[in-house]
Design a protein around this motif. Sequence first.
Motif, short mmCIF file in Angstrom:
data_model
loop_
_atom_site.label_atom_id
_atom_site.label_comp_id
_atom_site.label_asym_id
_atom_site.label_seq_id
_atom_site.Cartn_x
_atom_site.Cartn_y
_atom_site.Cartn_z
N PRO A 1 59.05 64.09 14.56
CA PRO A 1 58.34 62.59 14.46
C PRO A 1 57.12 62.70 15.38
N PRO A 2 56.05 61.73 14.89
CA PRO A 2 54.74 61.76 15.59
C PRO A 2 55.31 61.08 17.18
N PRO A 3 54.73 61.27 18.08
CA PRO A 3 55.00 60.55 19.51
C PRO A 3 54.70 59.32 19.48
N PRO A 4 55.55 58.39 20.17
CA PRO A 4 55.26 57.18 20.19
C PRO A 4 53.91 56.88 20.92
N PRO A 5 53.20 55.69 20.61
CA PRO A 5 51.97 55.65 20.87
C PRO A 5 52.07 55.21 22.57
N ALA A 6 50.93 55.77 23.28
CA ALA A 6 51.08 55.52 24.78
C ALA A 6 50.92 54.13 25.17
N PRO A 7 51.57 53.90 25.96
CA PRO A 7 51.51 52.19 26.60
C PRO A 7 50.36 51.82 27.09
N ALA A 8 49.83 50.71 26.96
CA ALA A 8 48.64 50.19 27.03
C ALA A 8 48.55 50.16 28.67
N PRO A 9 47.48 50.79 29.32
CA PRO A 9 47.38 50.79 30.63
C PRO A 9 47.36 49.51 31.23
N GLU A 10 48.13 49.43 32.55
CA GLU A 10 48.17 48.21 33.25
C GLU A 10 46.80 47.59 33.60
N PRO A 11 46.51 46.50 33.38
CA PRO A 11 45.25 45.82 34.12
C PRO A 11 45.01 46.10 35.13
N GLU A 12 43.90 46.42 36.02
CA GLU A 12 43.60 46.59 37.06
C GLU A 12 43.83 45.31 38.03
N PRO A 13 44.48 45.41 39.18
CA PRO A 13 44.45 44.16 39.98
C PRO A 13 42.94 43.53 40.45
N GLU A 14 43.04 42.42 40.42
CA GLU A 14 42.06 41.46 40.63
C GLU A 14 41.47 42.01 42.32
N PRO A 15 40.24 42.26 42.52
CA PRO A 15 39.96 42.55 44.08
C PRO A 15 40.12 41.37 44.81
N PHE A 16 40.57 42.00 46.07
CA PHE A 16 40.86 40.70 47.05
C PHE A 16 39.30 40.22 47.65
N GLU A 17 39.09 39.09 47.02
CA GLU A 17 37.64 38.81 47.63
C GLU A 17 37.89 37.43 48.77
N LEU A 18 37.33 37.87 49.73
CA LEU A 18 37.29 36.83 50.80
C LEU A 18 36.17 35.75 50.84
N PRO A 19 36.46 34.65 51.18
CA PRO A 19 35.37 33.68 51.11
C PRO A 19 34.40 34.02 52.31
N LEU A 20 33.43 33.12 52.42
CA LEU A 20 32.74 32.96 53.75
C LEU A 20 33.71 32.47 55.08
N LEU A 21 33.35 32.98 55.99
CA LEU A 21 34.27 32.46 57.17
C LEU A 21 34.29 31.09 57.31
N GLY A 22 33.13 30.23 57.12
CA GLY A 22 32.91 28.74 57.20
C GLY A 22 33.70 28.15 56.20
N ASP A 23 33.94 28.79 55.19
CA ASP A 23 34.57 28.12 53.91
C ASP A 23 35.99 28.58 53.72
N SER A 24 36.57 29.22 54.57
CA SER A 24 37.70 29.94 54.50
C SER A 24 38.97 29.01 54.41
N ASP A 25 39.08 27.81 55.07
CA ASP A 25 40.31 27.14 55.41
C ASP A 25 41.02 26.93 54.49
N ALA A 26 40.56 26.32 53.30
CA ALA A 26 41.60 26.13 51.98
C ALA A 26 42.22 27.71 51.70
N PHE A 27 41.39 28.75 51.56
CA PHE A 27 41.72 29.89 51.07
C PHE A 27 42.81 30.46 51.94
N VAL A 28 42.74 30.50 53.32
CA VAL A 28 43.63 30.93 54.11
C VAL A 28 44.56 30.04 54.27
#
Length: 270
Positions: free
Chosen positions: A49-76
């Motif tokens: 039998p034909p091989p099963p279809p390959a699973p869809a690749p996992e989506p790449e994780p979102e890059p960890f983007e840091l805010p500006l230091l002066g605007d980081s309070d809410a984020f942190v």
Amino acid sequence: MDFTPQSRNLIGAGVGVVLLVSLGLYFFLGQGEEPVPVQETVAETPPPPPPPPAPAPEPEPEPFELPLLGDSDAFVRELVSALSAHPGFAAWLVTDDLIRRFVVSVENVANRRNPAQHVTFMKPDSRFQTEGDEPEMLIAPTSYRRYDGVTQIIASLDTNGTAQLYRQLLPLMNEAYAELGIPDAAFSDSVLRAIVHVLEAPVIEGRPTIEPRASFYYEYTDPVLAGLSAPQKQLLGMGPENLRTIQQTIRDIATAIGITNLPRGTVLVR
């Protein structure tokens, strides 16, 4: 897959037996005789039998983007709030300039200065209490108990989560450290010195004697204790049980970060 030495020996013996049996059959049945051709019937086998279809690749994780230091309070604040479920921990995060306060507090401790002005949220609600009179004046047990809540909050921090968040926020902390204008220095070095200094604070079994020096100010009568730094004296004032808990929590977090060769600590009996 790995095998134990015993299993590897069994496999080797089994292979040897198969080879010996094959060779024995060859020499016993076919030695000196031409092989008789055998008409083979080849059965048609259905295609696989034909091989099963390959699973869809996992989506790449979102890059960890840091805010500006002066605007980081809410984020942190959002990230740090996940480190502890203790109800008192949220009150520590209400203050502004979280990254800058943390960095300058670490630098203070690393240089043996009291960071109290930067961490006012850790100040106990009740006042310092003593027992007895000179020369046998002691710290009252109620003074130690004032820091039970602080100790419980520190001990409630998720060790691995704290270490991971430290690594993620390190670029912001490095930026805040650069603002201090300290030449030829790195924030990671200050972190190490601060951790070592806290772990070197002696745990005192028993209550050492103290004496008044000025209004609302007391000093240890023991010259060894009187010679400790301001941060270490503050730690001693939290009591031996609280100090042990805090030192162990800091040791665990430092180890999770990857800091090794930490001092084991000192216990003094008074």
